[in-house]
Every structure is written in C-alpha cells, then in structure tokens.
Design an enzyme around this catalytic site. Structure first.
Site, PDB file in Angstrom:
ATOM      1  N   LYS A  32      43.402  96.664  21.849  1.00 57.10           N
ATOM      2  CA  LYS A  32      42.513  97.780  22.416  1.00 57.10           C
ATOM      3  C   LYS A  32      41.176  97.743  22.260  1.00 57.10           C
ATOM      4  O   LYS A  32      40.280  97.865  23.104  1.00 57.10           O
ATOM      5  CB  LYS A  32      43.066  99.075  21.952  1.00 57.10           C
ATOM      6  CG  LYS A  32      42.675  99.702  20.543  1.00 57.10           C
ATOM      7  CD  LYS A  32      43.140 101.004  20.355  1.00 57.10           C
ATOM      8  CE  LYS A  32      42.564 101.419  18.995  1.00 57.10           C
ATOM      9  NZ  LYS A  32      41.057 101.371  18.556  1.00 57.10           N
ATOM     10  N   THR A  33      40.780  97.211  21.142  1.00 56.86           N
ATOM     11  CA  THR A  33      39.117  96.986  20.863  1.00 56.86           C
ATOM     12  C   THR A  33      38.475  96.113  21.532  1.00 56.86           C
ATOM     13  O   THR A  33      37.675  96.101  21.978  1.00 56.86           O
ATOM     14  CB  THR A  33      39.090  96.754  19.304  1.00 56.86           C
ATOM     15  OG1 THR A  33      39.567  97.652  18.533  1.00 56.86           O
ATOM     16  CG2 THR A  33      37.622  96.525  19.000  1.00 56.86           C
ATOM     17  N   ASP A 223      37.501 106.478  22.363  1.00 57.85           N
ATOM     18  CA  ASP A 223      38.637 105.460  21.605  1.00 57.85           C
ATOM     19  C   ASP A 223      39.583 106.606  20.900  1.00 57.85           C
ATOM     20  O   ASP A 223      38.686 107.602  20.417  1.00 57.85           O
ATOM     21  CB  ASP A 223      37.696 104.556  20.672  1.00 57.85           C
ATOM     22  CG  ASP A 223      38.854 103.705  19.938  1.00 57.85           C
ATOM     23  OD1 ASP A 223      40.144 103.318  20.637  1.00 57.85           O
ATOM     24  OD2 ASP A 223      38.333 103.015  19.164  1.00 57.85           O
ATOM     25  N   GLU A 224      40.511 106.197  20.263  1.00 54.17           N
ATOM     26  CA  GLU A 224      41.574 107.156  19.625  1.00 54.17           C
ATOM     27  C   GLU A 224      41.620 108.407  20.126  1.00 54.17           C
ATOM     28  O   GLU A 224      41.440 109.430  19.382  1.00 54.17           O
ATOM     29  CB  GLU A 224      41.021 107.165  18.168  1.00 54.17           C
ATOM     30  CG  GLU A 224      40.865 105.658  17.574  1.00 54.17           C
ATOM     31  CD  GLU A 224      42.353 104.969  17.068  1.00 54.17           C
ATOM     32  OE1 GLU A 224      43.415 105.403  17.627  1.00 54.17           O
ATOM     33  OE2 GLU A 224      42.429 103.929  16.611  1.00 54.17           O
ATOM     34  N   GLN A 254      50.546 107.309  17.757  1.00 52.15           N
ATOM     35  CA  GLN A 254      49.796 107.053  16.522  1.00 52.15           C
ATOM     36  C   GLN A 254      48.846 108.174  16.243  1.00 52.15           C
ATOM     37  O   GLN A 254      47.914 108.314  15.500  1.00 52.15           O
ATOM     38  CB  GLN A 254      48.919 105.944  16.421  1.00 52.15           C
ATOM     39  CG  GLN A 254      49.739 104.583  16.756  1.00 52.15           C
ATOM     40  CD  GLN A 254      48.826 103.418  16.495  1.00 52.15           C
ATOM     41  OE1 GLN A 254      48.136 102.967  15.484  1.00 52.15           O
ATOM     42  NE2 GLN A 254      48.779 102.513  17.497  1.00 52.15           N
ATOM     43  N   ARG A 607      51.717  98.144  10.543  1.00 52.75           N
ATOM     44  CA  ARG A 607      50.781  97.576   9.991  1.00 52.75           C
ATOM     45  C   ARG A 607      51.348  96.255   9.553  1.00 52.75           C
ATOM     46  O   ARG A 607      50.201  95.553   9.217  1.00 52.75           O
ATOM     47  CB  ARG A 607      50.265  98.574   8.622  1.00 52.75           C
ATOM     48  CG  ARG A 607      49.975  99.991   8.660  1.00 52.75           C
ATOM     49  CD  ARG A 607      48.768 100.054   9.920  1.00 52.75           C
ATOM     50  NE  ARG A 607      49.182 100.404  11.300  1.00 52.75           N
ATOM     51  CZ  ARG A 607      48.611 100.386  12.470  1.00 52.75           C
ATOM     52  NH1 ARG A 607      47.352  99.791  12.476  1.00 52.75           N
ATOM     53  NH2 ARG A 607      49.213 100.646  13.584  1.00 52.75           N
TER      54      ARG A 607
END
Length: 750
Positions: A32-33, A223-224, A254, A607
């Site tokens: 996504k970044t 973002d997020e 998330q 993770r």
C-alpha cells in the site's frame, strides 16, 4: 522512472485513478505504501500542483518514508506536498488561523505530563479526593469526549454522561473539564486532542476558513483510514466536500485501536458518504509464505463485520506454523529463547530476524529473563523493559528498603507513595536534618516527631513502623511471602487496582507478573537461598545487565502486537495464546470486542515473512497462585493443515521440527522442559561430614570443585560483571550449572 511497470494490475488501477472518491482496501503486505507513493507521483506528473495535495498519515515515520520515496520519483517538488500526521498538519493550519478562535498564533501544545499536572492542580484546588480523581483517569475521560467532539457545555448538559460519572463516583469530571479548558485557553495552550477538536471548531464556525482549505486541498489522501476516530473522519469529510477527490487507504481487518477512539465504521460505511465511490482491492501479499497467508485468512473469515477480500500470495509454500504447548509461562520463555538460538545458529540468521509478540506488556518478563539466561540481546519496542517500569521500580524500592532501611534512593521513591501526607517540603527536611545532626536519614525517620515535631513527624514514624514490620516478616519468610505482604500492605496493589484505565490495568498486571516471577524464584529447586535478600541480589544482576547496547548490534525484538502494526520480521513468535489472555478477558463482553481481538491476532500473524510460532502454556502464576490455562479459541480457528502441533513430550503431528530438537536436548538445555521424574532424588549427592566450602576468590576455569547438592564438577568458564562473579560448572551428574560465587558453596579439589 517508469513506476507504472513496477505495479501489479490492481495497484496500477489504484494509481491511475485520479478523479473522484476511491477506497483502496490494502491487505497485509500488499504494497500500500508503494501505491500511495506512486499515486501522488502520478498526480504531480499529470500537472497537479503539489501544494494542492494533502496526504495524512498516523505516524511521522510513515510520512517521512513516503515523502522520501516520492522524492526519488519526482525530485524536490515532493517537499511542497502537505504531508504528515493529522496532528502535525492541523496544528500548522491552526497556527495560521488561531486568532479566529481566540488563540494566539504562538499557542503552546501541552503534552500528556503537562495535562496531568494541570488536572492534578485543579483537583487539589477543588478539594476533591485525588484517589478518585486521578489525573490519568480524568484526562482519559476528557480525551474521549474531545475525540467525539463533545464540548464542555455538551458534556455538562448531557444526562447520560452525567449519570455515567455519578455511577463511577466522579460527578465533578464535567467541572474539571470546564476548568481545564478554561486554564488551557487562558494560558494560550492546546493539548493533542484540542488540535483536532479546534480544527473542527474552526471549520464549523468559520466557513471562510473551511472554503479556503477546500480550495487548497483539491486532492485528499488518508492512510490507515480504519484507525480514524470521529473527529478525524469529520475533518477529512469537510475538506473533501467541495472537490470530492478523496482517497482512503486501509484494511478493516487491521482495525485494532478502538481503545484509542478509532471507529471501524468509518471504513465499513465509507460508501454511504460517497455513492460514486470506486473500490480497489490490493489482495496480493508480497510479504508472507502461502501457509502464513492462508492461516491468517482462515482466522479473519470468522468476523462478521468486514469488507470481503481474498488475500493470496505467489510466494513459496513455506514451513508449517509451529504450535507449541508449554507446561508454564516460564518454560514457554525458555523454549522460545532456545528456539531462537538454534534457528540463528543452524540457518545463519541474525537476531534482528526474530520478533516476540505478546498481548500485554506484562508478558515480557518471562521472555526477557529467558533471553538473558542465554545471553541473547533484545530490545523492547513501545514499552520499557519490565524492570524499568515505574510500578515495578516502586515495589522493588519497598523490597530494597525492607532489606536495607538505609537505602536512601529507595526511601525517596516510596516515602510518600502511595500518598500518606508526607510532602516534598517535609521530605527535604528529613535529609537536611540528617545532614545537620549527623544522623542517618533512617534514624531521623524513626524519630521524626523528635526532630520535626508531631504534626508531620507522626506520618513519617508510622511509615518507619510499617517498614520495620516488613523487615520482621522478612526474617522468617521466603521472598514471595514477604513481597506479597508488602505489595498488599504498602497500598500499591490497592492504588493500582482503583485505576481502571488501560494504562492502570497494565500497571496492575505488571505488579502481578513481578510477584509471579518471585514465586517462580522461590519454587526453583536450584535456588538454595529463598530469602528476599537473595532474590534482590539475583534481580540486581539481571537489571545491571539490562543496558541498552549500540544500535548497530543484533537484537531480538519484543513488543505488544499493537506496537507491531506496520512492521515485518522473518520469524515471529506469538506467545501466550490462551483464553482470557488472548483473547483478553476484557474483550469477551461483546461480539464487537471479540472481533477486534481477532483482528489483532490477524495483524500478529501477518507480521511474519517466513516462519511463525504460536505458543501457549497450560499453567501460569497469578498473584502467586498457579492456575490452569486453556488454549486460545483462535488456535482452533486456524485450519489444522497449516499447523504443526507439538504437545510437550508427546508425538508431533506433521513430522519433526525445531521443538523436537529442543525437547530432546540434554545437558543444560534439558532443564528447559519438564522431563520425566528422575531418580536423582534417590541417588542425590550427599556431601562428606568434613565438607567445608573453600575460598573461591581464586577460582579459575579448569579447576575441579565439589558442591553439597550437585556433587563433583569442572569449572568451564568464569563470568565477571561489575562486582558479581559467576562460575559455569559442568557437573558429572546434573550437567552444566551457573552459580553466583557470593552464594555458591564450593570446595576446590587441587
């Protein structure tokens, strides 16, 4: 730079979309970044002025990384983008517009300590009970109100809110909130929550200011987005209302910050605000193996409130996920530490490739101690080392003072904690009087009425009586019995129990965990001296070694799962997979809470890049009592075909694995597991009648020694740290042991 060719089909579609609202659902590890970075770069390449782009993140680190990536693509123009955290961007806007809402342009931003100090002063001025109106409790309540845009007036006039405060026996919080805001305003100060609250006030009360920034921010990106609260949601909606060029990026799976005010409904219901919304799903995971991705999918599909997506990966299948059952949390820590050591050695890895994740900070103790015993360096992220936490240092100060009442640092720390009416001025008088009369501070404390008069002296002498009582108990009790008594009768346990905030509960759990560690120390058959003094000596060795090494070194990373979001590691251990621990007992009251816990587990699983370990214990100490534990329901939600089970000494489903090797090892490692009952008790070593310990000041590697319990052995290594020296000895019957020379009874044989 041809960045478009670096994207997969879904990523490319999201980057090339430039007009109208869009939601990019970005699964874990889906890049996504990269998409956000290239989308901004693409907008600028299409002629959009960087000054017209607003990109909001949740961390300064994320903003810095994104800007750096954009600079690589488009150069210095990236510096002109409005990019940063919500708080940094809107504090910048408030600096420019502050006078519209009555603040100076140079307003101060209060941090948490500033806010707590102000609240503490207000509580004192109002003559309220500071045990009921604790600063962190009051500040948490005020913060929650601000995040929901509830003003002072609304707070005081809301019958439901007032009823809640009455029920909590804190009916004056509304008044404190009013005085707090008045003081902040008078001082020209805003706290962190005010930066968002006042931005909403600015846009609501001053349409000209809103219109100004709507025209500046023609393109808004968040973002997020699943982590936004109501205040953040409202700001972004207002800013995008004119151009409707808003793109939000996030993953409902998330969303794990409800306790901070995050509202998952913001992302679940985003389409209600923008019916013309385009949705892009980034479903390819570039981070993890197939087994890890499929396991995560099998867990999260149990949630009912979610945006449907099918995360997949083209990565290798990877090893099965190891599930290990330990007999205790202490054994769990030892197994994790040993596994990390073996994996590093066998596969030529770095300690940086390993992370240990846990649900609560208190769980770090067993892990830290196990890693220390194997000389494995580690670092704790998002929290202090267990023995550096305030509540732990407070209780240890009481223990130190009990053993040595002349310990002035310990005395300073606890003489008025919990509060007993001994103020800073009085405390200072104690030390001045001791210096002037040439007495020890403890002598002055015991005779405070004589030195300082009855008014303040009585409280101090009562404190000395309590410490002497602790010392009397310590003469005939083991370390755990004394520590348990001190924790209770000093008032520390009650003080922390009354604090029902998230932070307060964590501190309460940490005290419990310290007592668990002392109980394990006392129950360890290899510890000959069970006294409080011996425990403090032992713990001093641990904490002295607990120093920060150079950043360039290798470390195993320890952190809570909440702190791990956004990070990735080759090998991940998720420990404490037990009911009431994970999922937390506090999160079992509603489906919404349980689903947030499941999302937290999903975050933990994802993770891991290469290998994942899930560990749990069948028993844990709780306030010194060993209680049975049940494995987490989340383990049962993972499809068994992705798992490799290992149940203690029983057979392994799915073939051999690293835990087999751990459990089969002998010598020093054999003590890490619970082996079958040995016949050692029947053939235990009995020292001769003339056994007399030698002077060990000249002890060296290679010498043969005799121990009254372990028998004969050879010293293999000497280890000196500060004033303490340890001997590593390989005994003929019981294998390798590490003994502290100041306590070990050894006879040297020439």
């Amino acid at each position: 730079m041809d960045y478009i060719s670096l994207l997969n089909e879904s990523q490319r579609a999201a980057v090339l979309h430039t007009d109208g609202p869009a939601m990019i659902i970005a699964g874990a590890g889906s890049g996504k970044t990269r998409v956000l970075t290239y989308r901004i770069a693409h907008l600028i390449s299409q002629g959009v002025d960087p000054f017209n782009i607003l990109a909001l993140t949740f961390t300064n680190k994320a903003a810095k990384e994104m800007r750096h990536r954009i600079e690589k693509v488009i150069g210095n123009e990236a510096k002109n983008i409005w990019m940063g955290t919500f708080h940094s961007v809107f504090s910048r806007i408030l600096r420019a517009e502050a006078e519209k809402i009555g603040y100076p342009k140079s307003f101060t931003i209060y941090d948490t300590d500033d806010s707590k100090t102000l609240i503490r002063n207000i509580v004192k001025e109002m003559n309220l009970d500071d045990k009921l109106y604790k600063p962190n409790v009051v500040l948490s309540r005020i913060s929650a109100a601000k995040n929901k845009l509830i003003s002072v007036k609304q707070y005081i006039n809301d019958a439901v809110i007032q009823a809640d405060d009455e029920a909590a026996m804190r009916p004056k919080i509304g008044k404190i909130y009013e005085m707090y805001q008045s003081r902040c305003f008078r001082a020209g100060a805003m706290d962190f929550d005010d930066l968002l609250f006042n931005t909403n006030v600015l846009f609501k009360d001053h349409p000209d200011a809103l219109n100004k920034y709507q025209n500046i921010f023609k393109f808004v990106m968040v973002d997020e987005y699943q982590d936004t609260n109501y205040s953040q949601y409202l700001i972004t909606r207002k800013l995008a209302a004119q151009n409707r060029n808003i793109v939000v990026v996030g993953d409902d799976a998330q969303s794990i910050y409800a306790f901070r005010g995050a509202d998952i409904q913001n992302i679940l219901n985003f389409e209600r605000d923008y019916p013309e919304l385009q949705v892009f799903k980034l479903e390819q995971n570039y981070r993890s193996t197939k087994n890890i991705v499929h396991a995560a999918n099998s867990v999260i599909r149990n949630n009912t409130a979610q945006l449907k997506k099918d995360v997949y990966t083209d990565n290798e299948q990877g090893p099965l996920i190891e599930v290990i059952k330990a007999n205790s949390d202490n054994e769990e820590g030892k197994l994790v530490a040993t596994t990390i050591f073996e994996e590093k050695m066998n596969n030529h890895l770095s300690y940086d490739d390993f992370a240990i994740l846990y649900r609560t900070n208190a769980q770090s103790r067993a892990m830290e101690e196990a890693l220390r015993r194997m000389n494995i360096k580690y670092k704790i992220i998002g929290g202090l080392s267990f023995y550096q936490r305030k509540e732990i240092k407070d209780l240890i100060a009481y223990l130190r003072l009990t053993v040595n009442p002349n310990d002035e640092q310990a005395l300073r720390r606890v003489i008025n904690y919990p509060k007993r009416g001994i103020g800073e001025t009085t405390e200072q008088k104690l030390f001045v009087t001791a210096n002037e009369t040439n007495h020890s501070v403890w002598e002055v404390v015991q005779n405070a009425t004589e030195f300082l008069g009855n008014r303040v002296g009585t409280a101090i002498e009562n404190f000395s009586i309590m410490i002497r009582d602790f010392a009397r108990i310590a003469e005939n009790s083991d370390a755990f019995e004394v520590a348990k008594h001190i924790a209770k009768h000093s008032g520390i346990v009650d003080e922390l129990y009354q604090d029902k905030t998230v932070e307060g509960l964590a501190r309460y759990e940490n005290i419990q965990e310290l007592l668990n560690g002392i109980k394990e120390y006392v129950d360890d058959p290899e510890k000959e001296d069970k006294s409080l003094s011996a425990f403090l000596q032992d713990i001093a060795l641990v904490t002295d070694a607990d120093t920060k090494a150079d950043d360039d070194g290798e470390f195993v990373t320890l952190m809570t799962i909440h702190s791990a979001k956004g990070l990735e590691f080759k090998n991940v251990f998720i420990v404490g997979m037990e009911e009431n621990l994970f999922p937390s007992q506090m999160m079992l009251n509603s489906r919404a809470d349980l689903e947030e816990e499941r999302r937290l587990f999903y975050v933990a699983i994802t993770r891991a890049e290469k290998k994942l370990y899930l560990t749990y214990a069948t028993s844990r100490y709780q306030w010194g009592n060993l209680r049975a534990c049940e494995k987490s329901r989340f383990l049962d939600e993972i499809d068994p075909k992705f798992l490799n089970f290992k149940y203690g000494e029983s057979h392994s489903v799915g073939g051999g694995n690293v835990f087999d090797r751990v459990l089969q090892r002998k010598s020093s490692i054999s003590s890490l597991v619970s082996p079958p009952p040995r016949k050692q008790a029947a053939t235990a070593y009995t020292p001769p009648a003339d056994f007399k310990p030698s002077d060990t000041s000249k002890l060296a590697a290679g010498m043969k020694v005799e121990h009254p319990k372990f028998g004969f052995g050879v010293v293999t290594k000497m280890d000196t740290q500060g004033n303490s020296t340890k001997a590593i000895i390989n005994f003929d019957e019981v294998g390798e042991k590490t003994l502290l020379l100041s306590f070990a009874k050894l006879r040297i044989h020439e």
